[in-house]
Design a protein around this motif. Structure first.
Motif, PDB file in Angstrom:
ATOM      1  N   LEU A 106       0.921  -1.296  -0.098  1.00 11.43           N
ATOM      2  CA  LEU A 106       0.114   0.015   0.105  1.00 11.43           C
ATOM      3  C   LEU A 106       0.937   1.262   0.125  1.00 11.43           C
ATOM      4  O   LEU A 106       1.801   1.370   0.812  1.00 11.43           O
ATOM      5  N   ASN A 159      -2.653   6.079  -1.987  1.00 13.84           N
ATOM      6  CA  ASN A 159      -3.818   5.819  -2.450  1.00 13.84           C
ATOM      7  C   ASN A 159      -4.008   4.643  -3.366  1.00 13.84           C
ATOM      8  O   ASN A 159      -4.903   4.546  -4.006  1.00 13.84           O
ATOM      9  N   LEU A 171     -11.804   6.452   4.201  1.00 16.20           N
ATOM     10  CA  LEU A 171     -10.733   5.764   5.270  1.00 16.20           C
ATOM     11  C   LEU A 171     -11.641   4.760   5.918  1.00 16.20           C
ATOM     12  O   LEU A 171     -12.664   4.952   6.192  1.00 16.20           O
ATOM     13  N   LEU A 203      -6.711   2.269   5.520  1.00 21.51           N
ATOM     14  CA  LEU A 203      -6.517   3.342   4.670  1.00 21.51           C
ATOM     15  C   LEU A 203      -6.584   4.708   5.378  1.00 21.51           C
ATOM     16  O   LEU A 203      -7.385   5.005   6.418  1.00 21.51           O
TER      17      LEU A 203
END
Length: 116
Positions: free
Chosen positions: A47, A50, A95, A116
């Motif tokens: 990750l 984004n 998120l 996230l």
């Protein structure tokens, strides 16, 4: 240390920074399948900002990727030729906590989760 890896996905050239690796559990590409001659693959999920990057998923079979979170669902299939360098844009995802499920037609599966 950031090491960019350049790969072609569709018509885009992307740089893949090594940020947060997401641990996954499962079996890849499927163990005792007819294609057991294929070597065991090391699939890495990263990750970065984004974007979710999946590398090393090519296994002689199409690969399906599902990402699920509250208010966001993603599902897509990738041809084996594209499965070593997958980039998924998560900029529209809210998120939260997400589950990740990667499968192939050989019975392989990998599961993980990320924030996230």
């Amino acid at each position: 240390m950031i090491t960019p890896v350049f790969s072609v996905i569709g018509t885009k050239v992307i740089a893949r920074p090594m940020d947060d690796n997401i641990p996954t559990k499962g079996e890849w590409p499927g163990g005792d399948s007819v294609n057991s001659f294929l070597p065991s693959h090391s699939v890495v999920v990263t990750l970065s900002g984004n974007a979710l990057y999946i590398s090393g998923a090519a296994c002689g079979s199409p690969v399906a990727v599902s990402i699920n979170g509250i208010g966001f669902i993603y599902h897509d299939f990738f041809a084996d030729s594209d499965a070593n360098n997958i980039m998924i844009d998560l900029s529209s995802a809210p998120l939260g906590v997400y589950s990740l499920h990667i499968t192939n037609l050989l019975g392989g599966y990998l599961d993980g989760s990320f924030n996230l």
